[in-house]
Write an enzyme that holds these catalytic residues in place. Structure first.
Site: not given
Length: 367
Positions: A95-96
């Site tokens: 994810c980020f």
């Protein structure tokens, strides 16, 4: 289960598949080559969760996220992730920041009987690694820069030298007023990421020096990293020479026949040719202030005649007319001035065969 990883170098060198679970809007702003976006939350869901986080805190946002992604929606997303994991057993997800979203996807996959590792630090850490890679390469590697007049065949030489990095290829643009391609340029961050990975792979291959084409700060609307631009401006220059007739034929091949083929492959014969013709006319209009009214009118008329012949009979002979004038009266004087400014940096000059041999010898792998 394979362990999570923070070995970004190996990730990018191996080219393993990567599952990006960020929202589509995040993915569109910047991604890695070949990464597949199968988000935990779509853009609307992520927006709602973000508002909740700002107003009520993390726990409330987590609870809302579970409510929004539940039931059949949750099952469908788990199924898509599981299918990806089975198709790419050596891959990773992220994810980020490598936090809650990727951990949750990992947990849901585990509950479905699929163990899949994630990238520690997520997209942000990998992006930082690639920026550092470009910075270090610009500072520490030896570089050669390939220059030459328009149509001299610089891109052809790059293809013949294994140590070359094709900036225009990564930017999907030929680097001049006529350089736009049928497909749009990649997002700026995608361009930077792909370029950094290419640099990393070239360094890993052990080339004694790297080669790039002489470019300005911008290639179309993509911005070459400043550290690399500065290094290019201070690096030895190799000058590629070609006869005027050779250059005309090469421009005809790349900017007329090649561009038409790209548009037709993308949009079909009729619509593709119209889009190609529009693109050439737009490019000519774009430099009209520098051409002057009379010369622009002359070149536009020649271009229109050539396009009419090409549309009617499929012939491209008349295109040589405007190409010859444009090279002789516009591009050549401009490049001649630039060459004079850089004369002291030129370490070798010659035709395609001589330049290719020289560059191969001076960039050869160590050892």
């Amino acid at each position: 289960m394979r362990p999570d990883t923070a070995d970004f170098r190996t990730l990018f060198l191996s080219g393993v598949a990567m599952l990006d679970v960020r929202a589509p809007l995040e993915f569109a702003r910047g991604a890695f080559p070949g990464a597949v976006n199968l988000p935990l939350m779509d853009d609307a869901e992520r927006h709602e969760v973000g508002l909740c986080y700002a107003q009520k805190g993390q726990q409330a946002a987590i609870e809302l996220g579970h409510q929004l992604v539940s039931g059949l929606r949750k099952a469908a997303r788990i199924a898509a992730w599981a299918e990806f994991a089975r198709a790419h057993p050596d891959g990773y997800l992220y994810c980020f920041r490598g936090g809650l979203r990727s951990q949750l996807v990992q947990q849901w996959l585990h509950a479905a009987g699929v163990d899949y590792p994630r990238v520690t630090g997520g997209y942000k850490a990998m992006r930082g690694f690639l920026i550092e890679t470009t910075d270090a390469a610009a500072a520490e590697q030896q570089w050669f820069v390939l220059g030459g007049l328009t149509g001299s065949g610089k891109t052809d030489v790059l293809a013949d030298v294994p140590a070359a990095i094709d900036l225009e290829g990564h930017a999907r643009h030929r680097g001049s007023a006529f350089g736009r391609r049928a497909l749009a340029q990649p997002p700026q961050i995608d361009f930077e990421n792909a370029l950094a990975i290419d640099v990393l792979r070239h360094i890993d291959a052990g080339w004694r020096a790297l080669l790039v084409e002489d470019e300005g700060r911008f290639i179309g609307s993509r911005d070459v990293p400043q550290v690399l631009t500065q290094r290019m401006q201070a690096s030895p220059l190799v000058w590629l020479e070609a006869s005027f007739d050779e250059r005309v034929e090469r421009v005809l091949r790349d900017y007329v026949q090649g561009l038409a083929a790209e548009f037709i492959a993308e949009k079909g014969s009729t619509e593709g040719f119209e889009a190609y013709a529009t693109r050439l006319r737009e490019a000519m209009a774009g430099i009209s202030p520098r051409l002057g009214g009379a010369r622009y009118g002359k070149l536009s008329a020649l271009l229109d005649q050539a396009l009419a012949q090409q549309a009617e009979r499929g012939e491209v002979d008349l295109h040589r007319g405007w190409i010859e004038v444009l090279l002789r009266e516009y591009y050549d004087p401009m490049y001649a001035f630039q060459r004079e400014q850089r004369e002291a940096r030129i370490v070798f000059r010659g035709d395609r065969a001589a330049v290719t041999d020289w560059l191969r010898a001076h960039t050869a792998q160590r050892g």
